[in-house]
Motif scaffolding. Structure first.
Motif, short mmCIF file in Angstrom:
data_model
loop_
_atom_site.label_atom_id
_atom_site.label_comp_id
_atom_site.label_asym_id
_atom_site.label_seq_id
_atom_site.Cartn_x
_atom_site.Cartn_y
_atom_site.Cartn_z
N HIS A 194 0.81 -1.22 0.00
CA HIS A 194 0.00 0.00 0.00
C HIS A 194 0.85 1.27 0.00
N VAL A 195 0.26 2.32 -0.63
CA VAL A 195 0.78 3.68 -0.52
C VAL A 195 -0.24 4.48 0.27
N VAL A 196 0.22 5.19 1.29
CA VAL A 196 -0.64 5.93 2.20
C VAL A 196 -0.51 7.43 1.91
N THR A 197 -1.64 8.13 1.99
CA THR A 197 -1.64 9.59 1.84
C THR A 197 -1.70 10.24 3.21
N SER A 198 -0.68 11.00 3.54
CA SER A 198 -0.64 11.69 4.84
C SER A 198 0.32 12.87 4.76
N ARG A 199 -0.19 14.09 4.99
CA ARG A 199 0.69 15.25 5.00
C ARG A 199 1.70 15.17 6.13
N GLY A 200 1.31 14.55 7.24
CA GLY A 200 2.20 14.46 8.39
C GLY A 200 3.09 13.24 8.38
N GLY A 201 2.99 12.40 7.35
CA GLY A 201 3.84 11.22 7.27
C GLY A 201 3.37 10.05 8.13
N ARG A 202 2.13 10.08 8.58
CA ARG A 202 1.63 8.97 9.41
C ARG A 202 1.44 7.71 8.58
N LEU A 203 1.78 6.57 9.17
CA LEU A 203 1.61 5.28 8.49
C LEU A 203 0.23 4.68 8.73
N ARG A 204 -0.34 4.98 9.89
CA ARG A 204 -1.58 4.33 10.26
C ARG A 204 -2.77 5.23 9.98
N GLU A 205 -3.84 4.63 9.43
CA GLU A 205 -5.07 5.34 9.11
C GLU A 205 -6.24 4.60 9.77
N PRO A 206 -7.43 5.21 9.79
CA PRO A 206 -8.59 4.51 10.36
C PRO A 206 -8.87 3.15 9.75
N VAL A 207 -8.53 2.98 8.45
CA VAL A 207 -8.75 1.68 7.83
C VAL A 207 -7.95 0.58 8.53
N ASP A 208 -6.80 0.95 9.09
CA ASP A 208 -5.99 -0.04 9.79
C ASP A 208 -6.69 -0.53 11.06
N ASP A 209 -7.43 0.36 11.71
CA ASP A 209 -8.19 -0.07 12.89
C ASP A 209 -9.30 -1.03 12.49
N ALA A 210 -9.96 -0.74 11.35
CA ALA A 210 -11.03 -1.63 10.87
C ALA A 210 -10.46 -3.00 10.49
N LEU A 211 -9.29 -3.01 9.87
CA LEU A 211 -8.65 -4.29 9.53
C LEU A 211 -8.22 -5.04 10.79
N ALA A 212 -7.69 -4.30 11.76
CA ALA A 212 -7.24 -4.94 13.00
C ALA A 212 -8.38 -5.64 13.71
N ALA A 213 -9.59 -5.06 13.62
CA ALA A 213 -10.75 -5.70 14.25
C ALA A 213 -11.06 -7.05 13.62
N LEU A 214 -10.57 -7.24 12.39
CA LEU A 214 -10.75 -8.53 11.69
C LEU A 214 -9.51 -9.41 11.80
N GLY A 215 -8.53 -8.95 12.58
CA GLY A 215 -7.29 -9.71 12.73
C GLY A 215 -6.36 -9.56 11.55
N LEU A 216 -6.48 -8.47 10.79
CA LEU A 216 -5.68 -8.28 9.58
C LEU A 216 -4.79 -7.03 9.71
N THR A 217 -3.67 -7.06 9.02
CA THR A 217 -2.81 -5.87 8.91
C THR A 217 -2.39 -5.74 7.44
N ARG A 218 -1.99 -4.57 7.07
CA ARG A 218 -1.52 -4.34 5.71
C ARG A 218 -0.08 -3.84 5.74
N THR A 219 0.59 -3.95 4.61
CA THR A 219 1.98 -3.51 4.50
C THR A 219 2.04 -2.20 3.74
N VAL A 220 2.57 -1.15 4.38
CA VAL A 220 2.72 0.16 3.76
C VAL A 220 4.16 0.31 3.29
N VAL A 221 4.34 0.65 2.01
CA VAL A 221 5.69 0.79 1.47
C VAL A 221 6.01 2.22 1.03
N ALA A 222 4.99 3.12 1.05
CA ALA A 222 5.23 4.51 0.65
C ALA A 222 4.20 5.40 1.32
#
Length: 298
Positions: A194-222
């Motif tokens: 995944h490529v993430v959009t963040s002006r502050g350079g944050r890697l984690r977004e709300p979608v990551d919390d939704a995935l975590a609730a399903l026991g899933l994580t994603r790999t961010v490379v940019a």
């Protein structure tokens, strides 16, 4: 020396215009005795009798005659200051406005807004400035006329208006392996890179919390600061981006989108301004143009 009572100007204007204590009192809604006392105060303040008796009436002194037009002009100017702002001729307006907005908003809506504004007010200049952060101090300082975006620092005195609602979608290039699937599942989405959009350079977004609730994580490379930058990377790679649906609808050749496989809140885009501009007719017109540009079809 104490400041003069500026109410005396209104009384002096009425006295010089009417040449009568009785008529001036009626004009200002005062009693005859109150106006007589006011005339006495005016004489003390100016050091001149101003109105003197001639038979059964009053006539102005030379000083009063010299003051008449000047006093009337001052009172009319004061009344104009205290009236609500008059309507303006937008076609003749010459003014510059600074709008601070995300690169995504500028790419999607700036051309539409400029077209509307220049058609109605050719003398208006729009300056689009980037939003490097969510701080609203620039609004308070008067360096920015409008802040436009989805997220702001809270400031109770500022005015806010909703412009549009948008949603986030999953974006990939044409021919991406995910396009072989009819439905994008949470597992397929999380398994990608995944490529993430963040002006502050944050890697984690709300979608990551939704995935975590399903026991899933994603790999961010940019991580990039804007949706257009994310789409440029997606178009040239097998990375997956989470972008505004409106951004893609505005024109992103070579891009395919999927609904997100996890629940996410819609995004509300707002415009915000300082109360100093709230009643300004030109600023109010500008806000209307921004709202119309956002809500008209592409």
């Amino acid at each position: 020396m104490a400041d003069p009572d500026l109410n005396l100007l209104l009384a002096l204007d009425a006295l010089l215009a009417e040449g009568s204590v009785v008529k001036a009192a009626k004009r200002l809604g005062l009693s005859d005795s109150a106006m007589s006392r006011t005339l006495a105060r005016l004489r003390d303040a100016t050091g001149d009798p101003l109105l003197v008796r001639a038979g059964r009436g009053l006539v102005p002194t030379p000083r009063a005659i010299a003051l008449r037009e000047r006093v009337h002009g001052l009172t009319e100017e004061a009344r104009a200051v205290l009236r609500p702002a008059a309507g303006i001729d937008i076609a003749r307006l010459e003014r510059s406005f600074t709008l601070r907005a995300s690169e995504s908003f500028i790419e999607v809506f700036a051309a539409r807004l400029v077209t509307r504004v220049t058609a109605e007010a050719p003398g208006v200049l729009l300056r689009f400035a980037p939003r490097p952060d969510r701080d609203v101090q620039a609004l308070r300082d008067g360096r920015v006329d409008l802040e436009i975006g989805a997220h702001f620092e809270t400031a109770p005195e500022l005015k806010v208006q909703s412009l549009l609602r948008d949603r986030l979608v999953c974006a990939v290039r044409d021919g991406h392996p995910l396009t072989q699937h009819k439905v994008l599942t949470p597992d397929l989405y999380a398994a990608g890179r995944h490529v993430v959009t963040s002006r502050g350079g944050r890697l984690r977004e709300p979608v990551d919390d939704a995935l975590a609730a399903l026991g899933l994580t994603r790999t961010v490379v940019a991580v990039v600061p804007s949706f257009p930058a994310a789409l440029a990377i997606v178009r040239a790679s097998d990375l997956i981006a989470l972008v505004s649906e409106g951004q893609v609808a505005a024109g992103s050749a070579g891009i395919r989108t999927f609904p997100l496989p996890v629940a996410m809140d819609d995004v509300t885009v707002l415009q915000m301004w300082h109360p100093r501009h709230d009643a300004d007719p030109a600023h109010r017109w500008l806000r209307g143009q921004v709202l119309a540009a956002c809500r008209e079809g592409p």
